[in-house]
Scaffold this active site. Sequence first.
Site, PDB file in Angstrom:
ATOM      1  N   GLY A 184       6.849   0.300   3.636  1.00  0.00           N
ATOM      2  CA  GLY A 184       5.561   0.010   3.009  1.00  0.00           C
ATOM      3  C   GLY A 184       5.750  -0.261   1.531  1.00  0.00           C
ATOM      4  N   GLU A 185       4.747   0.095   0.739  1.00  0.00           N
ATOM      5  CA  GLU A 185       4.718  -0.075  -0.723  1.00  0.00           C
ATOM      6  C   GLU A 185       5.099  -1.486  -1.177  1.00  0.00           C
ATOM      7  OE1 GLU A 185       8.845   1.994  -2.405  1.00  0.00           O
ATOM      8  OE2 GLU A 185       7.316   3.326  -1.572  1.00  0.00           O
ATOM      9  N   ALA A 186       4.778  -2.501  -0.369  1.00  0.00           N
ATOM     10  CA  ALA A 186       5.036  -3.922  -0.672  1.00  0.00           C
ATOM     11  C   ALA A 186       6.513  -4.276  -0.710  1.00  0.00           C
ATOM     12  CB  ALA A 186       4.384  -4.322  -2.002  1.00  0.00           C
ATOM     13  N   GLU A 215       0.811  -1.218   0.000  1.00  0.00           N
ATOM     14  CA  GLU A 215       0.000   0.000   0.000  1.00  0.00           C
ATOM     15  C   GLU A 215       0.842   1.264   0.000  1.00  0.00           C
ATOM     16  OE1 GLU A 215       0.879   1.657   2.861  1.00  0.00           O
ATOM     17  OE2 GLU A 215       1.941  -0.176   3.384  1.00  0.00           O
TER      18      GLU A 215
END
Length: 337
Positions: A304-306, A163
């Site tokens: 974050g951001e996978a 996300e």
Amino acid sequence: MSAAFSDLTQFREILSTLVAPAAASLDAAAARNSQLTKPQGALGTLEDLAIWYAGWRGTDKPEIRRPQVIVFAGNHGVTVQGVSAFPAEVTAQMVANFEHGGAAINQLANTFGARLDVHALSLETPTADFTQSPAMTEDELLEALSIGWQSVDETADVLVVGEMGIGNTTSAAALAAACFGGSAEDWVGRGTGVDDEGLATKTRVVAEGLSRNAQINDGLEILRCLGGRELAAMCGAIARARDLRLPVVLDGFICCAAAGCLAKVSNSSLDHCVAGHLSAEGAHGRLLKALGKEPLLSLGLRLGEASGGTLALGVLKAAVACLSGMATFAEAGVADG
């Protein structure tokens, strides 16, 4: 492709009738693993990981050739309370960075041969401030779940979800507390790096949100009232992956908090998921314990951001390669014990 549900009741029904891994493939993979040219258990967690993967893919000699990484982005109305060190505009700016290949996730996806998809969900319309009203209407939640469901590539062989959304560690802390108990202080962390005053603000905001929604016990209602579009979309993607018997690598605290809403609906809803890593967000370890997941990596990541989940693809690919590519004692002509 349209989603397989048109209301939350139908989505709950999907979560109550989940497919299981192929028992025959689990047994065959375990039998093959026992005959590989190594001492029993010498590859440790890699062995269990590969057998788990084989069961979901329905073969004792699986491969990983088409990983998919999906990053969902959303904005949160609760940011008006001053819960983040960054302004909400950063969400859209980072989406543009993803699309131009300039973010960490782009480099990690390229490194591990993964397809990267980015879905921005109504960034111009943040969710409502959950201290004042539910974050989303039922229609908004359904739309986000549907976007997640439809974003999964049916030809992928493993999925990583992540996300981007300023303010979403606040939402994630609220989800975790509502799903697994405890106080706001137990779950709130520094996220993007707020100072002590910012941490106190986040804690107050989460406590207010929990107080306002104290009577809600259903996982999807918790997601609707305290979550965000990108968190709901991750849930939709995770559910679709289960429908496809597609293994999922969970990312960090925010991803796991969203997934916790599915676990609240059905205890077995995350059996096809592994935790990619233990992040530096303080409550992530507590959350993984609540989910019953052991992280594959622990590298102090908090991006974050996978990113952590995608990095863990390397471990999963290595595990699968050993199971499927190593010779058995008979094939290699090596004496077994």
